[in-house]
Design a protein around this motif. Structure first.
Motif, PDB file in Angstrom:
ATOM      1  N   LYS A   1       0.769 -20.928  20.397  1.00 47.45           N
ATOM      2  CA  LYS A   1       1.621 -20.013  21.121  1.00 47.45           C
ATOM      3  C   LYS A   1       2.268 -19.035  20.174  1.00 47.45           C
ATOM      4  N   THR A   2       2.669 -19.554  18.990  1.00 44.90           N
ATOM      5  CA  THR A   2       3.302 -18.673  18.001  1.00 44.90           C
ATOM      6  C   THR A   2       2.334 -17.606  17.528  1.00 44.90           C
TER       7      THR A   2
ATOM      8  N   SER B   1       2.396 -25.400  20.042  1.00 48.24           N
ATOM      9  CA  SER B   1       3.421 -24.455  19.602  1.00 48.24           C
ATOM     10  C   SER B   1       2.870 -23.487  18.571  1.00 48.24           C
TER      11      SER B   1
ATOM     12  N   GLN C   1      -0.287 -16.386  19.208  1.00 54.11           N
ATOM     13  CA  GLN C   1      -0.551 -15.421  20.269  1.00 54.11           C
ATOM     14  C   GLN C   1       0.610 -14.470  20.431  1.00 54.11           C
ATOM     15  N   GLU C   2       1.855 -14.996  20.301  1.00 54.76           N
ATOM     16  CA  GLU C   2       3.002 -14.121  20.412  1.00 54.76           C
ATOM     17  C   GLU C   2       3.053 -13.127  19.271  1.00 54.76           C
ATOM     18  N   GLY C   3       2.536 -13.541  18.116  1.00 56.42           N
ATOM     19  CA  GLY C   3       2.539 -12.632  16.966  1.00 56.42           C
ATOM     20  C   GLY C   3       1.357 -11.657  16.967  1.00 56.42           C
ATOM     21  N   GLY C   4       0.546 -11.667  18.048  1.00 63.78           N
ATOM     22  CA  GLY C   4      -0.600 -10.728  18.112  1.00 63.78           C
ATOM     23  C   GLY C   4      -1.854 -11.267  17.497  1.00 63.78           C
TER      24      GLY C   4
ATOM     25  N   GLN D   1      -5.239 -13.796  17.093  1.00 66.68           N
ATOM     26  CA  GLN D   1      -6.257 -14.359  17.971  1.00 66.68           C
ATOM     27  C   GLN D   1      -6.835 -15.585  17.321  1.00 66.68           C
TER      28      GLN D   1
END
Length: 371
Positions: free
Chosen positions: A45-46, A42, A48-51, A53
């Motif tokens: 994923k959080t 999680s 990556q969703e926030g941009g 790396q």
């Protein structure tokens, strides 16, 4: 991880409570709380969703000898306690938080250069070590050698005597030996009474030099006094009669003078108010005939044209010779007067001595000193 454990403890406790027999409770059971479980997946994923790396490892080249790569530690897996798959919110086994990733490979050119560069490092270190070792050894050798030389020099200086150095023969200073100056010949005066006396040197016998020497002696002669002048030539030798009289009166030849008279010469200067008047005394040899000597003197003296040479100053014109008597005891004389006051050429014989005077008064003084 703390939230994960809390969640597990909560589920286990709940399961245990559900398996217990139901008891009557007057308080109603609250509805179950909504629980959100945070896992690694999680979180990723959080991000990556926030941009964001995933962070990548960065390897920096270091000019050092490559070290043996450390082996990656074995992955530690965490086994969760056996739980039933029906636990609310659990989604299965978690992925490890830290994973060993392979180092980023270097480009081919850089990898080769780094390898060569690292290979040269031991060579540079070896050269530096060799140079430093050589310098240390050289300093040690020089120190030992210097200590040996200094010690040897001190021992030699203490033991060896000081060498005697003599100057080379060619450099020796040769001190010339001065010529031995002969002792002055002893002068014998023909006077029997004491008379003032002074010595004069005449390097070359000339009428002018004779006049100069006699005038120098006469300047210190008191008035109406007689002074005897000792005449010396080269090497302090006495001036002899046979070389002196012919200079003033050339008609009196040196050979004849030496034949009749001794070499001993007595010269005088008489001083009076009219001037300075010279006079001379010559002693007849015992072997000589007095009559022959008197004839020689009369013929050559009275015919001489150089009678003025006997005077120290110009006497003026002369008159013919006349006979005279003078002294006590009385002696026969011949004289010729001159125009200058007091000037008269006088000559006579007393006790085998020939007397010549430039003044009548001077002749009288000479006769007094002969007695």
């Amino acid at each position: 991880m703390g939230n994960y454990r809390n969640c597990c403890n909560y589920l286990i406790t709940k399961k245990i409570m559900e398996n217990q027999p139901e008891e009557k409770n007057e308080i109603p059971t609250p509805p179950p709380a909504k629980v959100s479980v945070r896992t690694m997946e999680s979180d990723i994923k959080t991000m990556q969703e926030g941009g964001g790396q995933m962070p990548q490892p960065y390897i920096t080249e270091i000019n050092q000898q490559p070290k043996e790569e450390a082996k990656a530690p074995e992955e530690i897996s965490f086994q969760a306690p056996a739980l039933e798959s029906n636990i609310a919110g659990y989604t299965g086994p978690e992925e490890p938080i830290f994973q060993a990733e392979a180092p980023t490979p270097l480009p081919p050119g850089k990898e080769k250069a780094s390898t060569e560069k690292n290979a040269k490092l031991p060579q540079k270190g070896s050269k530096t070590f060799i140079i430093i070792s050589g310098i240390v050894v050289l300093v040690a050798i020089l120190g030992v050698r210097g200590y040996y030389l200094v010690t040897k020099f001190i021992k030699v200086k203490e033991a060896a005597p000081s060498p005697v150095v003599s100057a080379p023969l060619e450099e020796e200073t040769i001190i010339p030996v001065p010529e031995k100056i002969p002792s002055p010949a002893a002068y014998v005066s023909l006077f029997s009474a004491p008379v003032l006396q002074e010595e004069k040197n005449i390097s070359v016998l000339t009428p002018e030099n004779i006049t100069e020497a006699l005038l120098a002696a006469a300047n210190a002669t008191p008035v109406n006094s007689l002074k005897e002048v000792v005449l010396r030539g080269e090497n302090q030798s006495l001036v002899g009669l046979s070389e002196f009289i012919p200079v003033l009166l050339p008609e009196l030849k040196s050979e004849k003078i030496a034949e009749f008279f001794e070499e001993n010469l007595t010269a005088v200067v008489f001083s009076d108010l009219n001037g300075f008047w010279p006079g001379y005394v010559a002693k007849l040899k015992p072997s000589a005939a007095i009559d022959q000597a008197q004839t020689f003197i009369k013929q050559n003296l009275e015919s001489s044209l150089n009678l003025k040479n006997i005077f120290l100053e110009e006497p003026g014109a002369a008159v013919a010779f006349k006979d005279g008597l003078v002294g006590s005891p009385i002696i026969n004389t011949r004289y010729a007067t001159f125009s200058k006051s007091g000037a008269a050429f006088n000559y006579g014989w007393a006790n085998n001595n020939l007397i010549i005077s430039a003044s009548y008064t001077g002749l009288l003084e000479i006769l007094k000193k002969l007695q």
